[in-house]
Structures are given as C-alpha cells and as structure tokens.
Design an enzyme around this catalytic site. Structure first.
Site, PDB file in Angstrom:
ATOM      1  N   HIS A  24      -6.778  -5.562  -7.532  1.00 50.06           N
ATOM      2  CA  HIS A  24      -6.380  -5.612  -6.125  1.00 50.06           C
ATOM      3  C   HIS A  24      -4.869  -5.684  -5.957  1.00 50.06           C
ATOM      4  O   HIS A  24      -4.126  -5.829  -6.927  1.00 50.06           O
ATOM      5  CB  HIS A  24      -7.064  -6.778  -5.415  1.00 50.06           C
ATOM      6  CG  HIS A  24      -6.778  -8.113  -6.037  1.00 50.06           C
ATOM      7  ND1 HIS A  24      -7.472  -8.586  -7.127  1.00 50.06           N
ATOM      8  CD2 HIS A  24      -5.842  -9.062  -5.750  1.00 50.06           C
ATOM      9  CE1 HIS A  24      -6.983  -9.780  -7.470  1.00 50.06           C
ATOM     10  NE2 HIS A  24      -5.989 -10.093  -6.653  1.00 50.06           N
ATOM     11  N   GLU A  56     -10.717 -14.530  -6.366  1.00 53.86           N
ATOM     12  CA  GLU A  56      -9.626 -14.871  -5.442  1.00 53.86           C
ATOM     13  C   GLU A  56     -10.123 -14.926  -4.008  1.00 53.86           C
ATOM     14  O   GLU A  56     -10.778 -14.012  -3.527  1.00 53.86           O
ATOM     15  CB  GLU A  56      -8.514 -13.826  -5.563  1.00 53.86           C
ATOM     16  CG  GLU A  56      -7.418 -13.960  -4.504  1.00 53.86           C
ATOM     17  CD  GLU A  56      -6.246 -13.024  -4.753  1.00 53.86           C
ATOM     18  OE1 GLU A  56      -5.880 -12.828  -5.926  1.00 53.86           O
ATOM     19  OE2 GLU A  56      -5.712 -12.470  -3.779  1.00 53.86           O
ATOM     20  N   HIS A 107      -7.666 -10.729 -12.108  1.00 52.93           N
ATOM     21  CA  HIS A 107      -7.741 -12.067 -12.690  1.00 52.93           C
ATOM     22  C   HIS A 107      -8.951 -12.133 -13.609  1.00 52.93           C
ATOM     23  O   HIS A 107     -10.065 -11.855 -13.174  1.00 52.93           O
ATOM     24  CB  HIS A 107      -7.870 -13.130 -11.590  1.00 52.93           C
ATOM     25  CG  HIS A 107      -6.829 -12.966 -10.522  1.00 52.93           C
ATOM     26  ND1 HIS A 107      -5.496 -13.035 -10.796  1.00 52.93           N
ATOM     27  CD2 HIS A 107      -6.923 -12.689  -9.199  1.00 52.93           C
ATOM     28  CE1 HIS A 107      -4.808 -12.828  -9.690  1.00 52.93           C
ATOM     29  NE2 HIS A 107      -5.650 -12.608  -8.697  1.00 52.93           N
ATOM     30  N   ARG A 143       2.544  -7.788  -3.518  1.00 53.68           N
ATOM     31  CA  ARG A 143       2.092  -8.417  -4.766  1.00 53.68           C
ATOM     32  C   ARG A 143       1.413  -7.306  -5.532  1.00 53.68           C
ATOM     33  O   ARG A 143       0.404  -6.772  -5.082  1.00 53.68           O
ATOM     34  CB  ARG A 143       1.137  -9.564  -4.410  1.00 53.68           C
ATOM     35  CG  ARG A 143       0.388 -10.181  -5.577  1.00 53.68           C
ATOM     36  CD  ARG A 143       1.295 -11.033  -6.440  1.00 53.68           C
ATOM     37  NE  ARG A 143       0.503 -11.657  -7.518  1.00 53.68           N
ATOM     38  CZ  ARG A 143       0.303 -11.091  -8.712  1.00 53.68           C
ATOM     39  NH1 ARG A 143       0.813  -9.907  -8.993  1.00 53.68           N
ATOM     40  NH2 ARG A 143      -0.405 -11.715  -9.622  1.00 53.68           N
ATOM     41  N   GLU A 171      -1.561 -18.266 -11.255  1.00 55.72           N
ATOM     42  CA  GLU A 171      -1.082 -17.037 -10.635  1.00 55.72           C
ATOM     43  C   GLU A 171       0.012 -16.389 -11.495  1.00 55.72           C
ATOM     44  O   GLU A 171       0.282 -15.204 -11.382  1.00 55.72           O
ATOM     45  CB  GLU A 171      -0.587 -17.378  -9.224  1.00 55.72           C
ATOM     46  CG  GLU A 171       0.066 -16.268  -8.435  1.00 55.72           C
ATOM     47  CD  GLU A 171      -0.852 -15.104  -8.085  1.00 55.72           C
ATOM     48  OE1 GLU A 171      -2.095 -15.224  -8.261  1.00 55.72           O
ATOM     49  OE2 GLU A 171      -0.331 -14.064  -7.664  1.00 55.72           O
ATOM     50  N   HIS A 186      -3.083  -5.878  -9.709  1.00 55.47           N
ATOM     51  CA  HIS A 186      -3.396  -6.825 -10.787  1.00 55.47           C
ATOM     52  C   HIS A 186      -4.856  -7.249 -10.679  1.00 55.47           C
ATOM     53  O   HIS A 186      -5.538  -6.924  -9.712  1.00 55.47           O
ATOM     54  CB  HIS A 186      -2.497  -8.065 -10.681  1.00 55.47           C
ATOM     55  CG  HIS A 186      -2.763  -8.889  -9.453  1.00 55.47           C
ATOM     56  ND1 HIS A 186      -2.305  -8.541  -8.204  1.00 55.47           N
ATOM     57  CD2 HIS A 186      -3.464 -10.039  -9.276  1.00 55.47           C
ATOM     58  CE1 HIS A 186      -2.694  -9.439  -7.318  1.00 55.47           C
ATOM     59  NE2 HIS A 186      -3.413 -10.357  -7.928  1.00 55.47           N
TER      60      HIS A 186
HETATM   61 MN    MN Z   1      -4.689 -11.798  -7.022  1.00 58.06          MN
END
Ligand code: MN
Ligand code: MN
Length: 391
Positions: A150, A111, A106, A101, A173, A104
């Site tokens: 992260h 999270e 938020h 993943r 998400e 990125h």
């Molecule tokens: Mn995340």
C-alpha cells in the site's frame, strides 16, 4: 471452562493466605499438571509481594524520537517505547502537501488508521490481483491486511494527520518492507530483466529507503494507474467511522463501534470512538476477549485499572497520549477537564465484548449482593436505578 478455572487459580496465586489456601485446596483435586504447578507456586508464594502494575500511559507525540523530513513526520509507540503494549503499536503520522508514504508492506502486522486532519489517498493491492484507490477525510478509517502492499498520500494543499494502529506491539513503522529499500539494494541488471526498463535507471538509485517522499501535489480527482486494465478490488478497505459506525448514546457521552460485523476486512481489530463530556465517567467494566489501546484526540482524563491482588493504578492522560489496558483487567475512565474527552480506541479482536460492573451486580440476587458489601436489601435494590455506560 478450563481457562476460567486456571484464571481463578492464577489470580489467587500470590494473594492473601485465605485465597492461597483455597487455591491449593482446589488444586489438589485437579489432576492436570499445569493446575498442580499453579497450586504449588501458590503455596510457595505465601510471603511474596505481588509485582506493581506497570505504567500504562505513554506520550506518543513527545515520548519518541520519530522521523521528520520535508514530506512529513512519524512518531511511534511500539514495545520499545511503551513495553506494556504487546499486542498493538501506534504511529502518529503527518504528511505535507506533495508528501507520500512510499509503496511498502508490513510482514508482521495489519494496518489500521483514523484520519484526524486533512485528506489522504491510499492505494492497496489485493492477493487476487485487483487494486483499489480510496480517498479519506476526517473520521474515516482504513484497514490493510498484513502483507498487502500500500501507499499513503496527502491530497490538496493542506497537511494531513492520521493515527495508525497495528495489530502487533512489536511492529515498527521504521522497519517496513519499502519498495525503494528493496530495489536500491538489488542488482540493476536483475531489475532491468525484471521490469524491462534500462539498468541505468536502477543503478542511479540512492542506496537507502525513501520512506516519506515528495512529489506533485495530488489533486481531488483520481489519476489513472499505469495499467488501466487492472480491475478495481471488491474488498472495501474504507469505512466512514464518524458517520456510519454503530452509535450508542449515553447521558454523559457516546460510543461508536466498528467491528468486523460492520467492516468485514477489519478482521483482527475492533475500533471505537468514544466521547465523555466534562464531568462524565465511563463506568467500571472489563473486556474478556481483548486488550484495549486508546489514543486521546482531545481533552484530559484519568484511566484507572484493576489487576487483581489488590492492585489498582490510576494514571492521568491528555491530548496526544496513548493508554493500554490488558485483556481482562477492570478499568474506568473519568473526564477530569473542561472540554470533551475524545478517544480513539482499538481492541485486538474482531468482535466487541464487555462486562459492565453495574450490569453484573444487577444480574445477581439482591440478598447475595447485599451480603457482599454489608448493605441492607433496600440499598442493594437501589442498584437497579443506576445507568450503565457513560454518565
Ligand atoms: Mn503502512
Ligand atoms: Mn474498556
């Protein structure tokens, strides 16, 4: 005190004539504008039927469309799919070997995650400029404060599965701040100036977010960062929930709690693992300080909530489903299946608090409790023999 008094008034707002009269009576003694308004609406609401309780269970695995690529999948429950869950959003994410993943952050949520299967590696950057890389196994949790950049990566040749929790139900998400989304929409010349790399490297980027990418399969040993001089963070982002949480054992199961006391960085949530054995129930209780969000790891059960005005609603749930109980609502859980009902629970407060019905009744005079329910003194006294928790 103010909150308690208003709580009583609003609880009585749409109730029976007797309660409404009581609320109006008390309201007239209170000079406060808001309380006076509440009392007035109590009067006009005499003949109104209270609204039904909303659905509070959702199938996260099958109820949302989600994302799928060769690198992995993601299914989410935000206010879009699960409107009652205003304070917490959840995502069930799977990464295949070699899947990651992408980097990125938020903007509106912290999270939290619990690893259900396989192994996961994360990197996170901290505002003091330090960094940390951690490896997670089944039963481990992580917490990244809001805005901290992260990445999540599957380790080894087996897929991994983890449950993500966000401290804002409006978080999606599928709208995160991803590094490829930013760089692919920024001028290649600016990026060349910014990084010292040739502009052609950026000009060739596809104009979209990578989201879940694929690359080399990550091995067990941690690779060095590009700049090995960047110090390792002293903030612990990892907690071994299954082995190190505060265990409380009951006749019918157990709870394991991780609050900010045990895991200081987790400062907007409290996490709980709960097992209810077949036939067991988690007694009637409520939480004064937090909403409760649950994910069913295995088994099946019934959750029942009480929302005042005579409103009680019971809904079944099973593996892969989530439930949401509003702050202050009474509730209980029953295991209705043949296997252990295993739950992962989040509360949107760093401190854990609960009120047990049994404990509350026991904390009042015997005669008074007997008078509430038309019991004899002997019957009310027998309440002392019962247990609290899960039985
Ligand atoms: Mn995340
Ligand atoms: Mn609860």
């Amino acid at each position: 005190m103010e909150t308690t008094r208003r709580g009583f008034l609003s609880a009585a707002t749409l109730s029976t004539a007797g309660l409404v009269a009581a609320a109006t009576g008390i309201g007239s003694l209170i000079p406060d504008q808001a309380d006076a308004a509440t009392a007035a609406s109590a009067k006009s609401g005499l003949n109104k039927t209270p609204e039904e309780l909303d659905d509070f269970v959702f199938d996260i695995e099958h109820g949302s469309k989600g994302y799928a690529s060769s690198g992995g999948t993601a299914k989410e429950a935000t206010v879009e799919e699960f409107p009652i869950s205003q304070s917490i959003a959840g995502v069930s994410m799977r990464l295949n070997p070699g899947g990651f993943r992408e980097l990125h952050w938020h903007s509106i949520a912290a999270e939290w995650a619990f690893v259900l299967e396989g192994k996961v590696r994360t990197t996170v950057i901290t505002p003091d400029g330090t960094t940390s890389t951690d490896d997670f196994e089944v039963g481990d949790i992580w917490y990244f404060p809001r805005g901290h950049g992260h990445m999540l990566q599957c380790i080894g040749d087996q897929p991994c599965h983890f449950l993500l929790g966000f401290d804002n139900g409006h978080f999606s998400e599928f709208g995160t701040f991803s590094v490829t989304d930013w760089l692919s929409h920024t001028s290649a010349e600016i990026l060349a100036r910014n990084t010292g790399l040739p502009a052609r490297l950026f000009a060739a980027l596809p104009k979209k977010e990578l989201y879940i990418g694929t690359g080399e399969i990550a091995g067990e040993s941690k690779p060095a960062n590009i700049n090995t001089a960047i110090p390792v963070s002293s903030s612990a982002h990892k907690f071994r929930m299954e082995t190190d949480a505060v265990l409380q054992e009951f006749k019918g199961g157990y709870t394991k709690i991780v609050s900010s006391k045990e895991f200081p960085i987790q400062n907007s949530l409290t996490a709980l693992r709960m097992n209810l054995e077949p036939g067991a129930m988690r007694e009637l209780h409520w939480h004064p300080n937090a909403d409760e969000w649950q994910y069913v790891m295995s088994g099946q059960g019934n959750v029942s909530i009480f929302g005042s005005h005579g409103r009680v609603k019971t809904m079944p749930y099973s593996k892969g489903m989530v439930a949401f109980i509003k702050q202050g609502y009474g509730h209980y859980i029953e295991n209705t299946g043949k296997e252990t009902l295993k739950l992962i629970v989040l509360f949107n407060s760093p401190v854990y608090q609960e009120f047990s019905l049994n404990h509350w009744l026991n904390a009042n005079p015997t005669q008074l409790v007997a008078d509430h329910f038309g019991m004899s003194l002997k019957e009310a006294s027998a309440l002392v023999n019962h247990q609290t928790g899960i039985y």
